[in-house]
Write a protein that holds these residues in place. Structure first.
Motif, PDB file in Angstrom:
ATOM      1  N   MET A 173      35.758  26.145  37.049  1.00  0.00           N
ATOM      2  CA  MET A 173      36.803  25.311  37.523  1.00  0.00           C
ATOM      3  C   MET A 173      37.423  25.998  38.956  1.00  0.00           C
ATOM      4  O   MET A 173      36.852  27.268  39.032  1.00  0.00           O
ATOM      5  CB  MET A 173      38.143  25.093  36.626  1.00  0.00           C
ATOM      6  N   LEU A 174      38.189  25.278  39.733  1.00  0.00           N
ATOM      7  CA  LEU A 174      38.616  25.769  40.662  1.00  0.00           C
ATOM      8  C   LEU A 174      39.890  26.637  40.485  1.00  0.00           C
ATOM      9  O   LEU A 174      40.439  26.525  39.268  1.00  0.00           O
ATOM     10  CB  LEU A 174      39.172  24.693  41.776  1.00  0.00           C
ATOM     11  N   ASP A 175      40.480  27.797  41.117  1.00  0.00           N
ATOM     12  CA  ASP A 175      41.472  28.724  40.810  1.00  0.00           C
ATOM     13  C   ASP A 175      42.126  28.976  41.995  1.00  0.00           C
ATOM     14  O   ASP A 175      42.017  28.707  43.106  1.00  0.00           O
ATOM     15  CB  ASP A 175      40.486  30.014  40.107  1.00  0.00           C
ATOM     16  N   SER A 176      43.172  29.999  41.795  1.00  0.00           N
ATOM     17  CA  SER A 176      43.989  30.747  42.784  1.00  0.00           C
ATOM     18  C   SER A 176      42.977  31.533  43.519  1.00  0.00           C
ATOM     19  O   SER A 176      42.104  32.142  42.983  1.00  0.00           O
ATOM     20  CB  SER A 176      45.198  31.353  42.242  1.00  0.00           C
ATOM     21  N   THR A 177      43.457  31.883  44.756  1.00  0.00           N
ATOM     22  CA  THR A 177      42.704  32.583  45.397  1.00  0.00           C
ATOM     23  C   THR A 177      42.481  33.921  44.927  1.00  0.00           C
ATOM     24  O   THR A 177      41.151  34.326  44.857  1.00  0.00           O
ATOM     25  CB  THR A 177      43.458  32.974  46.999  1.00  0.00           C
ATOM     26  N   VAL A 178      43.319  34.385  44.409  1.00  0.00           N
ATOM     27  CA  VAL A 178      43.284  35.744  43.726  1.00  0.00           C
ATOM     28  C   VAL A 178      44.223  35.694  42.516  1.00  0.00           C
ATOM     29  O   VAL A 178      45.434  35.205  42.620  1.00  0.00           O
ATOM     30  CB  VAL A 178      43.619  37.033  44.549  1.00  0.00           C
ATOM     31  N   ALA A 179      43.697  36.058  41.275  1.00  0.00           N
ATOM     32  CA  ALA A 179      44.787  36.170  40.066  1.00  0.00           C
ATOM     33  C   ALA A 179      44.121  37.452  39.271  1.00  0.00           C
ATOM     34  O   ALA A 179      42.918  37.425  39.111  1.00  0.00           O
ATOM     35  CB  ALA A 179      44.631  34.914  39.461  1.00  0.00           C
ATOM     36  N   GLY A 180      45.152  37.801  38.509  1.00  0.00           N
ATOM     37  CA  GLY A 180      44.778  38.804  37.362  1.00  0.00           C
ATOM     38  C   GLY A 180      45.826  39.084  36.417  1.00  0.00           C
ATOM     39  O   GLY A 180      47.178  38.895  36.832  1.00  0.00           O
ATOM     40  N   GLY A 181      45.391  39.524  35.146  1.00  0.00           N
ATOM     41  CA  GLY A 181      46.650  39.644  34.388  1.00  0.00           C
ATOM     42  C   GLY A 181      47.229  41.349  34.577  1.00  0.00           C
ATOM     43  O   GLY A 181      46.280  42.032  35.130  1.00  0.00           O
ATOM     44  N   VAL A 193      46.501  43.935  44.767  1.00  0.00           N
ATOM     45  CA  VAL A 193      45.752  44.627  45.808  1.00  0.00           C
ATOM     46  C   VAL A 193      44.245  44.958  44.961  1.00  0.00           C
ATOM     47  O   VAL A 193      43.198  44.635  45.752  1.00  0.00           O
ATOM     48  CB  VAL A 193      46.294  45.956  46.011  1.00  0.00           C
ATOM     49  N   HIS A 194      44.369  45.213  43.710  1.00  0.00           N
ATOM     50  CA  HIS A 194      43.157  45.493  43.080  1.00  0.00           C
ATOM     51  C   HIS A 194      42.140  44.433  43.024  1.00  0.00           C
ATOM     52  O   HIS A 194      41.137  44.129  43.374  1.00  0.00           O
ATOM     53  CB  HIS A 194      43.325  46.058  41.542  1.00  0.00           C
ATOM     54  N   GLU A 195      42.917  43.275  42.612  1.00  0.00           N
ATOM     55  CA  GLU A 195      42.032  41.900  42.331  1.00  0.00           C
ATOM     56  C   GLU A 195      41.531  41.208  43.770  1.00  0.00           C
ATOM     57  O   GLU A 195      40.472  40.742  43.851  1.00  0.00           O
ATOM     58  CB  GLU A 195      43.058  40.936  41.530  1.00  0.00           C
ATOM     59  N   ALA A 196      42.560  41.275  44.707  1.00  0.00           N
ATOM     60  CA  ALA A 196      42.168  40.974  46.150  1.00  0.00           C
ATOM     61  C   ALA A 196      40.904  41.548  46.550  1.00  0.00           C
ATOM     62  O   ALA A 196      39.940  40.896  46.963  1.00  0.00           O
ATOM     63  CB  ALA A 196      43.226  41.036  46.982  1.00  0.00           C
ATOM     64  N   ASP A 197      40.676  42.829  46.358  1.00  0.00           N
ATOM     65  CA  ASP A 197      39.322  43.389  46.593  1.00  0.00           C
ATOM     66  C   ASP A 197      38.288  43.089  45.711  1.00  0.00           C
ATOM     67  O   ASP A 197      37.191  42.850  46.202  1.00  0.00           O
ATOM     68  CB  ASP A 197      39.496  45.287  46.622  1.00  0.00           C
TER      69      ASP A 197
END
Length: 322
Positions: A173-181, A193-197
């Motif tokens: 599925m499509l998602d947000s540009t970057v996402a994380g718990g 910052v971690h998930e964007a990398d």
């Protein structure tokens, strides 16, 4: 900006929110669930299904009260007798989840250990493993980025990823540009910052310079037919929302196996995909919030504007983190 007539086969923005904020508003929780209680605290921290309570391999570190009414619940025992309450609680959950994994009792745990998630409603630092957290109905936290750019004529375009087909939830599925718990001990900024990398190959320096914290979304979801694990689990959610305007020459690229590819989509293309049900439910909520904040969705072009705003900021049943 006025909306075009909608295809009758498409959903509505309100129905998209109902896909993630689907816990009943008129329910008396103690009629249907066991509450999770921690030592020295009379406030509940989660809701457990009766079938979860029945199946869980409880140890002597827990007391289960089956009395109907407000006292029905699972109580964690402070085996340290006040010497190290947080340590005793963490050890209780650790031992219990070890047994769940060894006996392969719950699909959602998937026979795997996972990173620690804070029980953010607690008054002292305690945590449990992420995969198990929904079984106990504790409040979950995530941090999301919506990244966008503008063309030379000022047109906004959003960077939208497609989730890999092997992921446990919402594959393909499509998602947000970057996402994380948000892991125990991390902040929302640490997380993005971690998930964007990791997910989008975006350098830390660029993210820290340009990202903007723009709010918080709250809702309560219940796992349903499209969830691969146990059904009916209660998941209160806090989403820390961020915007990131990228220079035209910066292109997000997958840097792990969780993202298949990125698309640079116009607002109209994103709206069509949203209403067509192509987005992961929580990411749909984040994008609806983005459209409201950027004046794309207004009271003039969205008949459910007030209820949508209300559903994006639901009062949660447990103590909020500070």
């Amino acid at each position: 900006m006025r909306s075009k007539a909608r295809d009758p086969n498409e959903g509505t923005y309100l129905s998209l929110l109902e896909g993630c904020d689907n816990f009943p508003y008129d329910i008396v929780p103690t009629d249907s669930y066991y509450q999770l209680f921690l030592p020295n605290d009379d406030q509940p921290h989660g809701y457990l299904l009766p079938e979860t309570v029945e199946k869980m391999p409880w140890t002597k570190r827990f007391l289960v009260d089956h009395t109907k009414g407000k006292n029905r619940g699972v109580h964690v025992i402070d085996t340290s007798e006040g010497e190290d309450t947080a340590g005793a609680v963490n050890e209780a959950f650790s031992q219990l989840i070890d047994k769940c994994i060894e006996q392969d009792l719950f699909h959602i745990i998937d026979k795997k250990h996972s990173e620690p998630f804070s029980i953010v409603s607690a008054q002292y630092p305690v945590h449990m493993e992420r995969f198990a957290s929904a079984l106990f109905g504790i409040t979950s936290r995530g941090a999301y980025i919506t990244a966008y750019t503008r063309t030379s004529d000022g047109t906004m375009k959003l960077w939208i990823p497609r989730r890999a087909a092997h992921l446990y939830t919402s594959p393909g599925m499509l998602d947000s540009t970057v996402a994380g718990g948000i892991k125990a001990g991390d902040s929302p900024l640490d997380t993005i910052v971690h998930e964007a990398d990791e997910e989008a190959s975006l350098p830390e320096a660029l993210v820290r310079e340009r990202v903007r914290s723009v709010g918080v979304l709250t809702y309560i979801s219940v796992t349903g037919a499209d969830f691969p694990g146990e059904k009916g689990l209660v998941v209160p959610d806090i989403i820390y929302v961020h915007d990131l305007e990228l220079p035209g020459d910066v292109v997000p690229r997958p840097n792990d196996d969780e993202v298949e590819q990125f698309y640079c989509m116009t607002v109209g293309e994103v709206q069509k995909a949203l209403l067509g049900g192509e987005f992961k439910p929580d990411s749909a909520a984040v994008l609806i919030d983005f459209f409201i904040r950027h004046g794309i969705m207004t009271a003039d072009n969205e008949k459910d504007f007030i209820e949508i705003n209300t559903r994006l900021h639901r009062r949660l049943p447990f103590r909020l983190p500070r």
